[in-house]
Each structure stands twice: as C-alpha cells, then as structure tokens.
Design an enzyme around this catalytic site. Structure first.
Site, PDB file in Angstrom:
ATOM      1  N   HIS A 169       0.849  -1.364   0.378  1.00 41.38           N
ATOM      2  CA  HIS A 169      -0.349  -0.181  -0.413  1.00 41.38           C
ATOM      3  C   HIS A 169       0.741   1.548   0.349  1.00 41.38           C
ATOM      4  O   HIS A 169       2.264   1.016   0.458  1.00 41.38           O
ATOM      5  CB  HIS A 169      -0.966  -0.596   1.055  1.00 41.38           C
ATOM      6  CG  HIS A 169       0.189  -0.779   2.721  1.00 41.38           C
ATOM      7  ND1 HIS A 169       0.366   1.186   2.821  1.00 41.38           N
ATOM      8  CD2 HIS A 169       0.217  -0.605   3.054  1.00 41.38           C
ATOM      9  CE1 HIS A 169       1.242   0.591   4.259  1.00 41.38           C
ATOM     10  NE2 HIS A 169       0.578  -0.385   4.570  1.00 41.38           N
TER      11      HIS A 169
ATOM     12  N   GLU B 278      -1.417  -7.236   6.827  1.00 44.60           N
ATOM     13  CA  GLU B 278      -0.002  -7.246   7.486  1.00 44.60           C
ATOM     14  C   GLU B 278       0.292  -8.160   8.608  1.00 44.60           C
ATOM     15  O   GLU B 278      -1.192  -8.352   9.349  1.00 44.60           O
ATOM     16  CB  GLU B 278      -0.314  -5.488   8.155  1.00 44.60           C
ATOM     17  CG  GLU B 278       1.172  -5.041   9.073  1.00 44.60           C
ATOM     18  CD  GLU B 278       2.856  -5.179   7.867  1.00 44.60           C
ATOM     19  OE1 GLU B 278       2.652  -7.276   7.462  1.00 44.60           O
ATOM     20  OE2 GLU B 278       3.218  -5.192   7.701  1.00 44.60           O
TER      21      GLU B 278
END
Length: 303
Positions: free
Chosen positions: A14, A120
């Site tokens: 990202h 994550e």
C-alpha cells in the site's frame, strides 16, 4: 518465455500511511493513507498501464486487498486512475469464489476481493509504538530478530487495552494512542466463519495463513477463468510472504527482503503449472532506494 505467455501478478505494498510517516508499527491498526500515499498509488497505476500498453496485454481483471483500509484506499486510487469500475467483496474460508464471481453485482465491474489473510503481520504489543522506542527498549539484536527473522515474534497484544472497545471505550487513557479496530465490528464475516484471528505473529505464521488463499483463491481463480493478470495490494509482511511462497525464498534469505511502499512488483508465472518465471519492479531504482529506507526504520531519531 515471453510476457504474453505468462500469468502476471502486479503486487504492491500500500501507499504511505499516517503511521508509516510517523515511524510507528502499524500492524492491524487501521491507518489511512497520507497524500503522499495517494500520490504513490496514482503513480503505481500509471506504471501498470504503461507496462500493459507496451506489452499489448489487458489491464488486470481482478483485484485483491487486505481488510485494512490503507490497502483498500490504495486499490481505489489505482482503479480510478485506470478508469476501472469495481465492486468490493469480503471473502472468508466459507466463500464459494466461483459462485461469487458469477454474481450479477460484478457485471461491468471489476471484482476486488478483500481478505484478512492479506492483512499486515500482527505486531502484537508493538502495534502503535514508535520504532525507535522499541529499538531502545529491546536493543538492536533482539529488535532485528523479532522484526526480520522468519520466526521472530513480538509479545501478544492486550485487546482489552489496545483495541477499540464496542462499549465504554476509554480512548488513550488506557495508555495507547493508536488501537486496532473492534474485531466484532470490523471482522464480522470472519467471526461468522469461525476464522481464528491472531494476537501476534511471526512471518512464518503469516505465510501459513496466506498460502491457502494464494493457492485456493488467487491461482485457482486465474486458472478457472483464464485471467491474464491480477493486482494484489498488501503490506510489507504479506508481500514478503507471497514472494517467499511463489519464488521459493529460504527461511534464512527472506529476512533480507524489504518491500517499499507503492511500487508495483511484477511476478510472472508459467500458465501451465504456475511455477515462478521471473520478477521485476516497474520502477527498479525507486524500489531499491525505498527498500533500504524500510530496512533502516527505527534507527532514525524520533520525529
């Protein structure tokens, strides 16, 4: 084997998030993109389009993100820049992907499937903490072991203090300025599917939870509907995990792999057996510089 003979995964971490910019362990905290992060996403889209145009191949036909908003915002910006309409859909182990992709909601719209398995790595009690502070507390050797080693794992999160509570949340008075979202509210579909969400993870554990998604969703879907490419927006650890599985990187060598924000990595796989063919960044010079910045995180002074 030429580009047109392979299945291509456009994989990227990202764009820069609010906590990235503050040098804070983000993990499952739902940080938004910064303006720089949005700019990185727009640049990524342009790189992907240039690559597709120059190789006479179609734009990606399907997208995948984590359940965290920074990947979803990155994907939104990329697809807007590419001029592609899209529909988001949360998937779990109970989802029949083939049936869902035949749903009329996707007619004229690119499906973007969201899964916690691309989240994550859960950084446990390190989440919301400044990296230089953790480095000082643990020392360089232990800090680097927990952060980079395949089996390194932070202490578990205390969800009573470090998660937003559904009722009577005490905010920062618990001693934590940044918290992960309430799991019952954020991860309702996963809760319904009896998914077991972590309270801390090593990279090894990220690989274990991500591998079935890669094989049973990404590659299986590509095979069933004859896709030419897909785009995956993940996080530093989930992208490292994808690379480890697809490229066969060893447990020892994976600690030296660093993933920069917002620079597309192309992974090409053989269409017959989905074995690894090659990989390359669409902006290799920027990737090299920014990957080193990722490795150095924590060794700078507090802002």
């Amino acid at each position: 084997m030429t580009v047109t003979d392979t299945f291509k995964l456009f994989i990227l971490r990202h764009g820069q998030s609010e906590l990235n910019s503050e040098n804070i362990f983000c993990g499952w905290i739902d940080a938004q993109l910064t303006e720089k992060g949005k700019s990185q996403a727009r640049h990524s889209a342009k790189l992907i389009k240039q690559f597709c145009d120059s190789n006479n191949i179609s734009l990606p036909q399907i997208g995948y993100t984590s359940r965290l908003i920074r990947t979803q915002q990155t994907m939104d910006v990329i697809l807007e820049e590419l001029g592609l309409k899209h529909t988001n859909y949360v998937i779990t182990t109970n989802t029949n992907i083939k049936e869902e992709l035949q749903d009329t909601r996707f007619e004229g719209s690119m499906p973007v499937l969201q899964t916690w398995r691309l989240n994550e790595r859960h950084y446990g009690a390190w989440q919301g903490q400044r990296k230089p502070d953790i480095l000082k507390e643990y020392g360089k050797e232990k800090y680097m072991y927990i952060r980079r080693d395949y089996n390194g794992k932070p202490p578990k999160v205390n969800l009573n203090l470090e998660m937003v509570q559904e009722e009577n949340d005490q905010g920062s008075s618990t001693g934590y300025d940044f918290k992960e979202p309430n799991r019952h509210l954020k991860y309702g579909p996963e809760e319904k599917a009896n998914e077991r969400l972590p309270e801390s993870e090593s990279l090894c554990e990220v690989v274990v939870r991500l591998k079935p998604f890669l094989n049973n969703v990404v590659l299986s879907t590509a095979n069933k509907i004859s896709q030419e490419s897909c785009v995956i927006v993940g996080h530093g650890s989930s992208v490292r995990s994808l690379l480890k599985v697809l490229e066969g990187i060893s447990d020892e060598d994976i600690k030296d792999v660093d993933i920069p924000n917002g620079i597309p990595l192309v992974i090409e796989l053989d269409r017959d057996n989905y074995s690894f063919v090659r990989k390359f960044y669409l902006d290799p010079e920027s990737a090299k510089v920014n990957a080193q910045m990722v490795r150095d995180e924590g060794f700078e002074k507090n802002p």
